[in-house]
Design a protein around this motif. Sequence first.
Motif, PDB file in Angstrom:
ATOM      1  N   VAL A   1     -15.935  -4.327  -3.724  1.00 41.24           N
ATOM      2  CA  VAL A   1     -15.596  -2.938  -4.516  1.00 41.24           C
ATOM      3  C   VAL A   1     -14.613  -2.341  -3.793  1.00 41.24           C
ATOM      4  CG1 VAL A   1     -16.571  -0.550  -5.036  1.00 41.24           C
ATOM      5  CG2 VAL A   1     -17.762  -2.618  -5.643  1.00 41.24           C
ATOM      6  N   GLY A   2     -14.513  -2.207  -2.501  1.00 40.67           N
ATOM      7  CA  GLY A   2     -13.301  -1.709  -1.580  1.00 40.67           C
ATOM      8  C   GLY A   2     -12.043  -2.353  -2.329  1.00 40.67           C
ATOM      9  N   ARG A   3     -12.074  -3.801  -2.070  1.00 41.25           N
ATOM     10  CA  ARG A   3     -10.705  -4.288  -2.607  1.00 41.25           C
ATOM     11  C   ARG A   3     -10.277  -4.025  -4.044  1.00 41.25           C
ATOM     12  NH1 ARG A   3     -13.192  -8.612   0.244  1.00 41.25           N
ATOM     13  NH2 ARG A   3     -14.168  -9.606  -1.714  1.00 41.25           N
ATOM     14  N   ARG A   4     -11.141  -4.076  -4.840  1.00 39.12           N
ATOM     15  CA  ARG A   4     -10.814  -3.599  -6.185  1.00 39.12           C
ATOM     16  C   ARG A   4     -10.458  -2.142  -6.187  1.00 39.12           C
ATOM     17  NH1 ARG A   4     -15.356  -6.250 -10.102  1.00 39.12           N
ATOM     18  NH2 ARG A   4     -15.348  -8.486  -9.425  1.00 39.12           N
ATOM     19  N   LEU A   5     -11.095  -1.384  -5.678  1.00 41.43           N
ATOM     20  CA  LEU A   5     -10.505  -0.025  -5.643  1.00 41.43           C
ATOM     21  C   LEU A   5      -9.342   0.150  -5.155  1.00 41.43           C
ATOM     22  CD1 LEU A   5     -11.472   3.032  -6.176  1.00 41.43           C
ATOM     23  CD2 LEU A   5     -12.680   3.061  -4.188  1.00 41.43           C
ATOM     24  N   GLY A   6      -9.016  -0.713  -3.838  1.00 44.43           N
ATOM     25  CA  GLY A   6      -7.658  -0.611  -3.525  1.00 44.43           C
ATOM     26  C   GLY A   6      -6.712  -1.241  -4.417  1.00 44.43           C
ATOM     27  N   ARG A   7      -6.903  -1.912  -5.224  1.00 41.46           N
ATOM     28  CA  ARG A   7      -5.922  -2.544  -6.210  1.00 41.46           C
ATOM     29  C   ARG A   7      -5.725  -1.264  -7.194  1.00 41.46           C
ATOM     30  NH1 ARG A   7      -8.601  -7.426  -5.556  1.00 41.46           N
ATOM     31  NH2 ARG A   7      -9.802  -7.332  -7.478  1.00 41.46           N
ATOM     32  N   ALA A   8      -6.974  -1.026  -7.502  1.00 39.39           N
ATOM     33  CA  ALA A   8      -6.869   0.139  -8.689  1.00 39.39           C
ATOM     34  C   ALA A   8      -6.180   1.303  -8.324  1.00 39.39           C
ATOM     35  CB  ALA A   8      -8.322   0.579  -9.012  1.00 39.39           C
ATOM     36  N   ILE A   9      -6.270   1.682  -7.088  1.00 43.20           N
ATOM     37  CA  ILE A   9      -5.372   2.749  -6.482  1.00 43.20           C
ATOM     38  C   ILE A   9      -4.111   2.576  -6.509  1.00 43.20           C
ATOM     39  CG2 ILE A   9      -4.841   4.217  -4.521  1.00 43.20           C
ATOM     40  CD1 ILE A   9      -7.931   4.166  -3.896  1.00 43.20           C
ATOM     41  N   ALA A  10      -3.675   1.481  -6.241  1.00 43.67           N
ATOM     42  CA  ALA A  10      -2.002   0.683  -5.939  1.00 43.67           C
ATOM     43  C   ALA A  10      -1.385   0.797  -7.473  1.00 43.67           C
ATOM     44  CB  ALA A  10      -2.192  -0.498  -5.360  1.00 43.67           C
ATOM     45  N   THR A  11      -2.494   0.431  -8.466  1.00 42.99           N
ATOM     46  CA  THR A  11      -2.130   0.155 -10.022  1.00 42.99           C
ATOM     47  C   THR A  11      -1.552   1.710 -10.217  1.00 42.99           C
ATOM     48  OG1 THR A  11      -3.268  -1.631 -10.393  1.00 42.99           O
ATOM     49  CG2 THR A  11      -2.410  -0.346 -12.303  1.00 42.99           C
ATOM     50  N   VAL A  12      -2.699   2.607 -10.045  1.00 44.43           N
ATOM     51  CA  VAL A  12      -2.510   3.829 -10.448  1.00 44.43           C
ATOM     52  C   VAL A  12      -1.352   4.676  -9.642  1.00 44.43           C
ATOM     53  CG1 VAL A  12      -3.390   6.338 -10.445  1.00 44.43           C
ATOM     54  CG2 VAL A  12      -4.719   4.589 -11.100  1.00 44.43           C
ATOM     55  N   GLU A  13      -1.018   4.613  -8.705  1.00 47.99           N
ATOM     56  CA  GLU A  13       0.020   5.015  -7.785  1.00 47.99           C
ATOM     57  C   GLU A  13       1.360   4.322  -8.580  1.00 47.99           C
ATOM     58  OE1 GLU A  13      -0.651   4.112  -3.806  1.00 47.99           O
ATOM     59  OE2 GLU A  13      -1.633   6.087  -3.566  1.00 47.99           O
ATOM     60  N   GLY A  14       1.418   3.134  -8.777  1.00 47.15           N
ATOM     61  CA  GLY A  14       2.617   2.471  -9.331  1.00 47.15           C
ATOM     62  C   GLY A  14       2.930   3.034 -10.717  1.00 47.15           C
ATOM     63  N   VAL A  15       2.063   3.624 -11.481  1.00 43.51           N
ATOM     64  CA  VAL A  15       2.169   4.154 -12.789  1.00 43.51           C
ATOM     65  C   VAL A  15       2.758   5.755 -12.581  1.00 43.51           C
ATOM     66  CG1 VAL A  15       1.033   4.934 -15.046  1.00 43.51           C
ATOM     67  CG2 VAL A  15       0.548   2.668 -14.115  1.00 43.51           C
ATOM     68  N   LEU A  16       2.076   6.271 -11.678  1.00 42.79           N
ATOM     69  CA  LEU A  16       2.417   7.687 -11.610  1.00 42.79           C
ATOM     70  C   LEU A  16       3.717   7.902 -10.523  1.00 42.79           C
ATOM     71  CD1 LEU A  16      -0.993   9.137 -10.669  1.00 42.79           C
ATOM     72  CD2 LEU A  16       0.169   9.317 -12.806  1.00 42.79           C
ATOM     73  N   VAL A  17       4.154   7.233  -9.674  1.00 40.10           N
ATOM     74  CA  VAL A  17       5.280   7.200  -9.167  1.00 40.10           C
ATOM     75  C   VAL A  17       6.368   6.167  -9.579  1.00 40.10           C
ATOM     76  CG1 VAL A  17       6.357   6.876  -6.728  1.00 40.10           C
ATOM     77  CG2 VAL A  17       3.719   7.843  -6.791  1.00 40.10           C
ATOM     78  N   PRO A  18       7.494   7.004 -10.219  1.00 41.39           N
ATOM     79  CA  PRO A  18       8.617   6.207 -10.757  1.00 41.39           C
ATOM     80  C   PRO A  18       9.130   4.916  -9.718  1.00 41.39           C
ATOM     81  CG  PRO A  18       8.866   8.484 -11.018  1.00 41.39           C
ATOM     82  CD  PRO A  18       7.724   8.264 -10.207  1.00 41.39           C
ATOM     83  N   SER A  19       9.602   3.967 -10.253  1.00 41.47           N
ATOM     84  CA  SER A  19      10.138   2.800  -9.304  1.00 41.47           C
ATOM     85  C   SER A  19      11.217   3.434  -8.678  1.00 41.47           C
ATOM     86  CB  SER A  19      10.256   1.818 -10.227  1.00 41.47           C
ATOM     87  OG  SER A  19       9.364   1.185 -11.041  1.00 41.47           O
ATOM     88  N   GLY A  20      11.237   3.342  -7.640  1.00 40.91           N
ATOM     89  CA  GLY A  20      12.577   3.385  -6.737  1.00 40.91           C
ATOM     90  C   GLY A  20      12.581   4.957  -5.808  1.00 40.91           C
ATOM     91  N   ARG A  21      11.490   5.395  -6.163  1.00 36.06           N
ATOM     92  CA  ARG A  21      11.181   6.632  -5.469  1.00 36.06           C
ATOM     93  C   ARG A  21      10.157   6.408  -4.331  1.00 36.06           C
ATOM     94  NH1 ARG A  21      10.295  11.699  -9.116  1.00 36.06           N
ATOM     95  NH2 ARG A  21      10.626  12.738  -7.251  1.00 36.06           N
ATOM     96  N   PRO A  22      10.194   6.966  -3.298  1.00 39.50           N
ATOM     97  CA  PRO A  22       9.193   6.989  -2.316  1.00 39.50           C
ATOM     98  C   PRO A  22       7.943   7.688  -2.886  1.00 39.50           C
ATOM     99  CG  PRO A  22      10.903   8.276  -1.661  1.00 39.50           C
ATOM    100  CD  PRO A  22      11.380   7.870  -2.923  1.00 39.50           C
ATOM    101  N   ARG A  23       6.972   7.251  -2.136  1.00 38.06           N
ATOM    102  CA  ARG A  23       5.410   7.849  -2.523  1.00 38.06           C
ATOM    103  C   ARG A  23       5.204   9.224  -1.814  1.00 38.06           C
ATOM    104  NH1 ARG A  23       1.722   2.406  -3.330  1.00 38.06           N
ATOM    105  NH2 ARG A  23       3.442   1.114  -4.012  1.00 38.06           N
TER     106      ARG A  23
END
Length: 93
Positions: free
Chosen positions: A71-93
């Motif tokens: 569950v921790g690994r899946r949650l980590g991937r989900a967080i990374a996916t959501v961050e990837g959608v919310l933060v435009p490409s090329g901009r720092p998080r």
Amino acid sequence: MSKAIDDALLQLTTALTRLEAAVGQRFEAERDPGDLETELAIMAEDRARLAAELDAASARLATVEAATDDVGRRLGRAIATVEGVLVPSGRPR
């Protein structure tokens, strides 16, 4: 009765009481080994049962830990996916 007879009867009664107590203790002592063996057998059964319960609990814990890691690994991937959608490409998080 005379004083000597009364004293002798008292001594005899005291001796008989002590003899009865000694015989009672002897019977108890002879009975104890069986009781001790029974108690040890019960304790061994309890120990075996508790060991089996501990093994089962340890197995359940290992299963829960594995599920938690997954569950921790899946949650980590989900967080990374959501961050990837919310933060435009090329901009720092």
